[in-house]
Design a protein around this motif. Structure first.
Motif: not given
Length: 154
Positions: A62-65, A88-91, A20-22, A103-106
């Motif tokens: 995998h939809a986000g990180i 550091e990473a929001f994707f 996901l970071h990539l 929003r759900a990740l946050l």
């Protein structure tokens, strides 16, 4: 609301976090390099206690990180130990945007932070879309930064 489920990443997720970071790096114009996934996964596992990470999953993908760095204060007389999270990473993958996944990740990070000594969450200079998503999750904009203050919310 989102169709994604949010969960904290565990040690078994090292390569999911790396992939996901990539994806984020590629979205920002970086080109892949040989061995990157292994190098990233090793570094993330080594630092994992201070790198809380959340993964969004939707429709079997995998939809986000959201990957954060926990910054702990040094002890001081008569002051409780505290820490802050620096995102550091929001994707969110393109196919999962505009569905509430960001929003759900946050919200997942905020919910976890409320159970710890974390006093705030900080996103440094996010793009306008990320800033808007963060504001929808209760973050505030302050001099080009986006933050969520937990110190008074306990």
């Amino acid at each position: 609301m989102t169709e994604a489920s949010i969960r904290r990443a565990g040690t078994a997720d090292a390569f999911v976090v790396a992939a996901l970071h990539l994806q984020l790096a590629r979205d920002l114009g970086a080109t892949p390099e040989p061995g990157y996934l292994d190098r990233f996964a090793d570094a993330w596992l080594r630092d994992r206690p201070d790198r809380p990470t959340w993964i969004a999953e939707s429709d079997g993908q995998h939809a986000g990180i959201l990957l954060a760095r926990r910054l702990r204060t040094l002890p001081w007389p008569h002051r409780p130990n505290t820490s802050r999270l620096h995102v550091e990473a929001f994707f969110v993958a393109t196919a999962h945007r505009r569905r509430g996944t960001g929003r759900a990740l946050l919200e997942g990070a905020v919910e976890w932070a409320r159970t710890t000594e974390v006093t705030g969450i900080h996103l440094a200079a996010p793009d306008p879309a990320a800033a808007a998503v963060a504001r929808s999750a209760g973050f505030v904009t302050d001099h080009g930064h986006v933050r969520f203050d937990l110190a008074g919310a306990r």
